[in-house]
Design a protein around this motif. Structure first.
Motif, PDB file in Angstrom:
ATOM      1  N   ALA A   1       0.831  -1.206   0.000  1.00 21.98           N
ATOM      2  CA  ALA A   1       0.000   0.000   0.000  1.00 21.98           C
ATOM      3  C   ALA A   1       0.863   1.254   0.000  1.00 21.98           C
ATOM      4  O   ALA A   1       0.535   2.251  -0.660  1.00 21.98           O
ATOM      5  CB  ALA A   1      -0.933  -0.006   1.211  1.00 21.98           C
ATOM      6  N   ALA A   2       1.982   1.229   0.726  1.00 23.31           N
ATOM      7  CA  ALA A   2       2.856   2.397   0.770  1.00 23.31           C
ATOM      8  C   ALA A   2       3.483   2.687  -0.589  1.00 23.31           C
ATOM      9  O   ALA A   2       3.608   3.853  -0.987  1.00 23.31           O
ATOM     10  CB  ALA A   2       3.944   2.191   1.819  1.00 23.31           C
ATOM     11  N   LYS A   3       3.858   1.645  -1.303  1.00 21.48           N
ATOM     12  CA  LYS A   3       4.398   1.842  -2.643  1.00 21.48           C
ATOM     13  C   LYS A   3       3.342   2.486  -3.549  1.00 21.48           C
ATOM     14  O   LYS A   3       3.629   3.455  -4.277  1.00 21.48           O
ATOM     15  CB  LYS A   3       4.850   0.504  -3.236  1.00 21.48           C
ATOM     16  N   GLU A   4       2.122   1.967  -3.498  1.00 20.93           N
ATOM     17  CA  GLU A   4       1.041   2.520  -4.318  1.00 20.93           C
ATOM     18  C   GLU A   4       0.715   3.948  -3.903  1.00 20.93           C
ATOM     19  O   GLU A   4       0.498   4.825  -4.755  1.00 20.93           O
ATOM     20  CB  GLU A   4      -0.198   1.643  -4.198  1.00 20.93           C
ATOM     21  N   ALA A   5       0.684   4.209  -2.606  1.00 23.01           N
ATOM     22  CA  ALA A   5       0.369   5.551  -2.118  1.00 23.01           C
ATOM     23  C   ALA A   5       1.429   6.558  -2.555  1.00 23.01           C
ATOM     24  O   ALA A   5       1.114   7.685  -2.957  1.00 23.01           O
ATOM     25  CB  ALA A   5       0.246   5.533  -0.597  1.00 23.01           C
ATOM     26  N   ALA A   6       2.691   6.160  -2.480  1.00 24.76           N
ATOM     27  CA  ALA A   6       3.771   7.055  -2.906  1.00 24.76           C
ATOM     28  C   ALA A   6       3.647   7.378  -4.390  1.00 24.76           C
ATOM     29  O   ALA A   6       3.889   8.519  -4.817  1.00 24.76           O
ATOM     30  CB  ALA A   6       5.122   6.415  -2.604  1.00 24.76           C
ATOM     31  N   ALA A   7       3.238   6.396  -5.170  1.00 28.17           N
ATOM     32  CA  ALA A   7       3.082   6.608  -6.611  1.00 28.17           C
ATOM     33  C   ALA A   7       1.972   7.597  -6.931  1.00 28.17           C
ATOM     34  O   ALA A   7       1.997   8.269  -7.979  1.00 28.17           O
ATOM     35  CB  ALA A   7       2.815   5.272  -7.305  1.00 28.17           C
ATOM     36  N   ARG A   8       0.988   7.716  -6.018  1.00 26.12           N
ATOM     37  CA  ARG A   8      -0.159   8.603  -6.263  1.00 26.12           C
ATOM     38  C   ARG A   8       0.015   9.979  -5.623  1.00 26.12           C
ATOM     39  O   ARG A   8      -0.839  10.843  -5.770  1.00 26.12           O
ATOM     40  CB  ARG A   8      -1.423   7.950  -5.709  1.00 26.12           C
ATOM     41  N   ALA A   9       1.098  10.189  -4.914  1.00 23.38           N
ATOM     42  CA  ALA A   9       1.266  11.402  -4.121  1.00 23.38           C
ATOM     43  C   ALA A   9       1.216  12.667  -4.965  1.00 23.38           C
ATOM     44  O   ALA A   9       0.557  13.651  -4.601  1.00 23.38           O
ATOM     45  CB  ALA A   9       2.579  11.331  -3.343  1.00 23.38           C
ATOM     46  N   ALA A  10       1.915  12.679  -6.082  1.00 27.36           N
ATOM     47  CA  ALA A  10       1.977  13.890  -6.910  1.00 27.36           C
ATOM     48  C   ALA A  10       0.588  14.291  -7.390  1.00 27.36           C
ATOM     49  O   ALA A  10       0.220  15.479  -7.368  1.00 27.36           O
ATOM     50  CB  ALA A  10       2.915  13.674  -8.094  1.00 27.36           C
ATOM     51  N   GLU A  11      -0.196  13.315  -7.828  1.00 25.75           N
ATOM     52  CA  GLU A  11      -1.565  13.600  -8.285  1.00 25.75           C
ATOM     53  C   GLU A  11      -2.420  14.144  -7.148  1.00 25.75           C
ATOM     54  O   GLU A  11      -3.150  15.132  -7.309  1.00 25.75           O
ATOM     55  CB  GLU A  11      -2.199  12.327  -8.829  1.00 25.75           C
ATOM     56  N   LEU A  12      -2.314  13.530  -5.967  1.00 23.05           N
ATOM     57  CA  LEU A  12      -3.166  13.931  -4.850  1.00 23.05           C
ATOM     58  C   LEU A  12      -2.770  15.285  -4.282  1.00 23.05           C
ATOM     59  O   LEU A  12      -3.609  15.988  -3.714  1.00 23.05           O
ATOM     60  CB  LEU A  12      -3.133  12.860  -3.760  1.00 23.05           C
ATOM     61  N   LYS A  13      -1.516  15.674  -4.464  1.00 18.23           N
ATOM     62  CA  LYS A  13      -1.112  16.992  -3.963  1.00 18.23           C
ATOM     63  C   LYS A  13      -1.839  18.097  -4.715  1.00 18.23           C
ATOM     64  O   LYS A  13      -2.070  19.180  -4.167  1.00 18.23           O
ATOM     65  CB  LYS A  13       0.403  17.172  -4.061  1.00 18.23           C
ATOM     66  N   THR A  14      -2.225  17.846  -5.939  1.00 19.20           N
ATOM     67  CA  THR A  14      -2.953  18.865  -6.713  1.00 19.20           C
ATOM     68  C   THR A  14      -4.394  19.032  -6.231  1.00 19.20           C
ATOM     69  O   THR A  14      -5.063  19.996  -6.597  1.00 19.20           O
ATOM     70  CB  THR A  14      -2.976  18.499  -8.213  1.00 19.20           C
ATOM     71  N   LYS A  15      -4.888  18.091  -5.406  1.00 14.96           N
ATOM     72  CA  LYS A  15      -6.278  18.126  -4.948  1.00 14.96           C
ATOM     73  C   LYS A  15      -6.436  18.706  -3.543  1.00 14.96           C
ATOM     74  O   LYS A  15      -7.557  18.802  -3.035  1.00 14.96           O
ATOM     75  CB  LYS A  15      -6.877  16.716  -4.958  1.00 14.96           C
ATOM     76  N   VAL A  16      -5.336  19.080  -2.914  1.00 14.73           N
ATOM     77  CA  VAL A  16      -5.381  19.472  -1.502  1.00 14.73           C
ATOM     78  C   VAL A  16      -6.370  20.605  -1.247  1.00 14.73           C
ATOM     79  O   VAL A  16      -7.224  20.526  -0.344  1.00 14.73           O
ATOM     80  CB  VAL A  16      -3.974  19.862  -1.006  1.00 14.73           C
ATOM     81  N   LYS A  17      -6.280  21.686  -2.008  1.00  9.33           N
ATOM     82  CA  LYS A  17      -7.128  22.852  -1.752  1.00  9.33           C
ATOM     83  C   LYS A  17      -8.606  22.523  -1.894  1.00  9.33           C
ATOM     84  O   LYS A  17      -9.442  23.038  -1.149  1.00  9.33           O
ATOM     85  CB  LYS A  17      -6.748  23.997  -2.690  1.00  9.33           C
ATOM     86  N   SER A  18      -8.942  21.638  -2.808  1.00 10.99           N
ATOM     87  CA  SER A  18     -10.346  21.299  -3.034  1.00 10.99           C
ATOM     88  C   SER A  18     -10.933  20.479  -1.894  1.00 10.99           C
ATOM     89  O   SER A  18     -12.160  20.388  -1.753  1.00 10.99           O
ATOM     90  CB  SER A  18     -10.501  20.532  -4.350  1.00 10.99           C
ATOM     91  N   LYS A  19     -10.081  19.878  -1.070  1.00 10.53           N
ATOM     92  CA  LYS A  19     -10.559  19.032   0.026  1.00 10.53           C
ATOM     93  C   LYS A  19     -10.703  19.785   1.347  1.00 10.53           C
ATOM     94  O   LYS A  19     -11.278  19.251   2.294  1.00 10.53           O
ATOM     95  CB  LYS A  19      -9.622  17.836   0.205  1.00 10.53           C
ATOM     96  N   LEU A  20     -10.185  20.997   1.411  1.00  4.55           N
ATOM     97  CA  LEU A  20     -10.258  21.771   2.652  1.00  4.55           C
ATOM     98  C   LEU A  20     -11.609  22.467   2.766  1.00  4.55           C
ATOM     99  O   LEU A  20     -11.999  23.214   1.864  1.00  4.55           O
ATOM    100  CB  LEU A  20      -9.152  22.820   2.685  1.00  4.55           C
ATOM    101  N   PRO A  21     -12.344  22.272   3.841  1.00  4.60           N
ATOM    102  CA  PRO A  21     -13.589  23.034   4.038  1.00  4.60           C
ATOM    103  C   PRO A  21     -13.294  24.524   4.154  1.00  4.60           C
ATOM    104  O   PRO A  21     -12.194  24.938   4.538  1.00  4.60           O
ATOM    105  CB  PRO A  21     -14.123  22.489   5.380  1.00  4.60           C
ATOM    106  N   GLY A  22     -14.287  25.333   3.833  1.00  3.82           N
ATOM    107  CA  GLY A  22     -14.114  26.776   3.940  1.00  3.82           C
ATOM    108  C   GLY A  22     -14.051  27.253   5.370  1.00  3.82           C
ATOM    109  O   GLY A  22     -13.492  28.319   5.666  1.00  3.82           O
ATOM    110  N   SER A  23     -14.637  26.474   6.286  1.00  2.93           N
ATOM    111  CA  SER A  23     -14.609  26.828   7.702  1.00  2.93           C
ATOM    112  C   SER A  23     -14.746  25.563   8.535  1.00  2.93           C
ATOM    113  O   SER A  23     -15.120  24.499   8.017  1.00  2.93           O
ATOM    114  CB  SER A  23     -15.728  27.810   8.043  1.00  2.93           C
TER     115      SER A  23
END
Length: 270
Positions: free
Chosen positions: A201-223
């Motif tokens: 799972a860690a190998k797979e997660a590391a492979a997806r890290a770059a893609e998921l970093k682009t989604k960070v702002k969209s996952k944060l609630p406004g408040s």
């Protein structure tokens, strides 16, 4: 690649009792501290399978924060031990330079039954914490802290109920179930099986890290609206005097903010 790992013990494979996570209990504790180290090592090896030159910082996040044996981890790891007294707590030293965060050995929140040791932060003091109306545990708190710093949590290991709560919170996060709680008992796969799952799972997660970093702002609630329900009414009474806190009932206070670290700073001083 730069990876941050926060590691707890109550979601470690096979653990079933508070005494097994208490350093004062010697042999019982040492056995599970060794398992905790082995599970972190498996995750580090999985990251290295994807990125052999990765920079991995491990935050020991259980109790004294002095549990993991660094000798049991790969040479490309750094280990943070102890508590410096900063609001990020279990994700201390995490910042925007990291590509991803991984949480190992995590557990179900207080006010749930997924683990005999289900709790949130301080089991003797806190009955329940909610964030935006959802019962929250240490995963949720550190999830929002990481997102606020611009880092995506990409993998979590721990009990079965926690894995379900992680999926409800963020379907992009990979999970590894290390145990299933039932009343005051737990059932786990053989530890060797869990170690293989963690590495994969860690190998797979590391492979997806770059893609998921682009989604960070969209996952944060406004408040954020956080409520804290104490086990003793006088603790809630005392907390209600902190600037920005409001009374929900005799046992509960609430706090509203737009920046999640405003809550973390408040909680640190309560």
């Amino acid at each position: 690649m730069k990876i941050f790992i926060s590691s707890d013990i109550e979601g470690t494979n096979g653990i079933a009792s508070w005494s097994e996570g208490d350093k004062a209990n010697g042999g019982e504790f040492n056995y599970f501290a060794a398992r905790m180290t082995e599970e972190v090592n498996a995750v580090c090896l999985g990251v290295n399978d994807f990125s052999p030159d990765a920079d991995i910082l491990v935050k020991d996040s259980h109790a004294t924060a002095r549990n993991i044996d660094h000798r049991g981890l790969p040479s490309n790891t750094r280990l943070n031990r102890g508590w410096p007294g900063q609001p990020a707590s279990m994700v201390n030293h995490l910042d925007g330079s990291f590509d991803a965060a991984i949480f190992t050995g995590y557990h179900s929140p207080a006010f749930t039954g997924g683990n005999p040791m289900a709790h949130t932060i301080n089991s003797a003091k806190i009955s329940r914490i909610t964030i935006n109306g959802v019962i929250a545990g240490e995963f949720h708190i550190n999830y929002y802290a990481a997102l606020s710093l611009g880092v995506p949590p990409v993998m979590v290991s721990g009990d079965k109920l926690l894995a379900e709560l992680v999926a409800e919170t963020d379907k992009d996060i990979l999970t590894v179930v290390t145990l299933e709680g039932s009343g005051n008992s737990t059932t786990s796969a053989h530890h060797s099986v869990t170690l293989r799952q963690l590495r994969g799972a860690a190998k797979e997660a590391a492979a997806r890290a770059a893609e998921l970093k682009t989604k960070v702002k969209s996952k944060l609630p406004g408040s954020f609206e956080v409520t804290i329900t104490y086990r003793r009414h006088y603790d809630a009474f005392r907390a209600s005097y902190f600037p920005g806190m409001y009374v929900v009932d005799d046992m509960t206070v609430g706090y509203k903010c737009e920046n999640f670290f405003d809550y973390l700073k408040a909680w640190m001083l309560l």
